[in-house]
Design an enzyme around this catalytic site. Sequence first.
Site, PDB file in Angstrom:
ATOM      1  N   THR A  21       0.857  -1.181   0.000  1.00 31.73           N
ATOM      2  CA  THR A  21       0.000   0.000   0.000  1.00 31.73           C
ATOM      3  C   THR A  21       0.888   1.223   0.000  1.00 31.73           C
ATOM      4  OG1 THR A  21      -1.442   1.348   1.431  1.00 31.73           O
ATOM      5  CG2 THR A  21      -0.189  -0.378   2.501  1.00 31.73           C
ATOM      6  N   CYS A  61      -1.936   4.813  -5.534  1.00 29.94           N
ATOM      7  CA  CYS A  61      -2.733   3.957  -4.663  1.00 29.94           C
ATOM      8  C   CYS A  61      -2.814   2.632  -5.380  1.00 29.94           C
ATOM      9  CB  CYS A  61      -4.123   4.542  -4.420  1.00 29.94           C
ATOM     10  SG  CYS A  61      -5.189   3.439  -3.471  1.00 29.94           S
TER      11      CYS A  61
END
Length: 234
Positions: free
Chosen positions: A83, A197
Amino acid sequence: MKTIGLLGGMSWQSTVHYYQHINSEVNSTLGGLRSAKIVLNSVDFQYIAALQQEENWHDLGLVLALAAKSTEKAGADFLVICTNTMHKVIDEISQSISIPILHIADATAERLLADNVKRVGLLGTAFTMEQDFYRRRISEKFGIDVVTPNEKDRAFVHRVIYQELCQGIIKEDSRERYLRIIGKLAEDGCDGVVLGCTEISLLVKQGQTDVTLYDTTEIHAKAAVKMALRSANL
């Protein structure tokens, strides 16, 4: 081959693609039936997301540090945090383990430098776009100018990530607006746009725009394979 530690589940939608990219890259490099040596620790994103919304970075650091410790104990030689946003607490995580962490912003910036990118757009969660832990690292360490969308577009990008992409929901109208936002960044002089992202690549693909896209999931996964195979007895 070194064992890759994946700290995933944030969200599981993108972690699936990490696993696929890494194994595909290992197999294409080594051939035959070869696959990656992976230890995967997947956390419950509901809890993580709640702490993010509270901006309780202290507790997030503790939770992920604990997960990182267990990943190291399971045999990981280095860690990949699956992430972008949670690299905000990378210092807390790294202090809890003895193995190195492959930073997603470093891997991405090295790719940008290889492509001679001087100015790049950044899409991601509001935390990644608006706080400086990610942008500053790329700017100060690599000398690349990082540009984000306007406030209204940032809010839209963030909402789609949590309310749609992290839940596996793909909407055409969201894709179209993302592509318009990407186009605006190109008009602002960006040489490309970082999909900062790990879920965004589920929505937007390179074939849908003339603007060069930098998929951090793919870039990070390839860098992990390179690190796993470096100076290793295959």
